[in-house]
Design a protein around this motif. Structure first.
Motif, PDB file in Angstrom:
ATOM      1  N   GLU A 111       0.828  -1.211   0.000  1.00  0.00           N
ATOM      2  CA  GLU A 111       0.000   0.000   0.000  1.00  0.00           C
ATOM      3  C   GLU A 111       0.862   1.259   0.000  1.00  0.00           C
ATOM      4  N   GLY A 114       2.412   1.649  -3.376  1.00  0.00           N
ATOM      5  CA  GLY A 114       1.416   2.018  -4.365  1.00  0.00           C
ATOM      6  C   GLY A 114       1.069   3.496  -4.316  1.00  0.00           C
ATOM      7  N   GLY A 133      -3.810  -0.048  -8.862  1.00  0.00           N
ATOM      8  CA  GLY A 133      -2.376  -0.298  -8.724  1.00  0.00           C
ATOM      9  C   GLY A 133      -1.977  -0.615  -7.298  1.00  0.00           C
ATOM     10  N   THR A 134      -2.544   0.127  -6.351  1.00  0.00           N
ATOM     11  CA  THR A 134      -2.215  -0.108  -4.945  1.00  0.00           C
ATOM     12  C   THR A 134      -2.755  -1.448  -4.467  1.00  0.00           C
ATOM     13  N   SER A 136      -3.171  -4.081  -6.320  1.00  0.00           N
ATOM     14  CA  SER A 136      -2.330  -5.110  -6.938  1.00  0.00           C
ATOM     15  C   SER A 136      -1.026  -5.300  -6.168  1.00  0.00           C
ATOM     16  N   LEU A 137      -0.400  -4.193  -5.783  1.00  0.00           N
ATOM     17  CA  LEU A 137       0.852  -4.288  -5.035  1.00  0.00           C
ATOM     18  C   LEU A 137       0.625  -4.879  -3.648  1.00  0.00           C
TER      19      LEU A 137
END
Length: 244
Positions: A111, A114, A133-134, A136-137
């Motif tokens: 988090e 991201g 994106g966050t 996913s990371l």
């Protein structure tokens, strides 16, 4: 009901929270005090591990370091209650806290990366892109913290990944929905140079922990997760080996 409409209604319902938290999390004095508490908490953790809890595995030492770094005194309290070899007896609650801490350490790293990378350094304007994106990371880091140790124990990648998907997905999902949602609610327009950006990020991490804890406790109770090893037993084994 369209998703956008639902999200708008949720945001409007939580608007009072944003109005209360924004001035607090952007206040230099408040954040300065918080930074001092985090430094003191991390120092206390390192001292305790070095002097009294060397029996803890390297993985859990790293987990607790990240938990306390993210959540300061709150993280240190969780460690003191559930993570030390000096705990009197283990319990579902302690196992739930250890399981949540394990998940939190990896997801928190995802988090932070991201938001700093997408919303901060790359200045992405789309909340949808930042959120995706966050998320996913967070999943990537969260799964890696389970898959990596299992593979070190000799488990194949496919089996380790299946185990991670089965045991970690519910808690990661709840943790990140609440954490990322909190961050976007409070500081969606903040820049990486703004104090609010960092204050909201720190606050959102702890919110995610709180909401993920009952999920992890339930998964431990149902046998889906083991809840990490009992640290008291590690301490007892170390003492026995020293006596021999």
């Amino acid at each position: 009901m369209p998703l956008q409409t639902t999200l708008t209604q949720v945001e409007q319902a939580l608007a009072p929270v944003r109005h209360v938290m924004k001035p607090i999390l952007s206040n230099p004095t408040v954040m300065g005090v918080w930074a001092a508490l985090v430094i003191a908490s991390v120092g206390t953790l390192w001292w305790d591990i070095r002097e009294r809890n060397q029996a803890l595995p390297s993985l859990m030492k790293g987990v607790w370091a990240l938990v306390v770094l993210y959540s300061g005194p709150f993280g240190l309290t969780v460690y003191w209650y559930a993570g030390r070899t000096q705990i009197s007896t283990d319990s579902l609650w302690r196992r739930g806290f250890r399981s949540t801490a394990h998940c939190y350490s990896g997801c928190g790293a995802g988090e932070v990366l991201g938001f700093v990378l997408l919303a901060g350094l790359l200045a992405v304007q789309s909340s949808l892109v930042v959120t995706a994106g966050t998320f996913s990371l967070a999943y990537l880091f969260g799964y890696a913290l389970t898959v990596g140790p299992l593979m070190q124990e000799g488990v194949g990648f496919g089996e380790a990944m299946l185990d991670a998907l089965y045991s970690e997905t519910p808690s990661i999902t709840v943790m990140e929905i609440t954490a990322i949602g909190t961050d976007l609610l409070i500081a969606s327009q903040a820049h990486v140079s703004d104090l609010l950006f960092w204050g909201a990020l720190v606050f959102s991490l702890s919110v995610g922990f709180v909401f993920a804890f009952p999920v992890n406790a339930a998964l431990v109770h149902l046998g889906v997760k083991e809840g990490m090893a009992n640290p008291a037993e590690m301490g007892q084994r170390t003492q026995a080996q020293a006596a021999d």
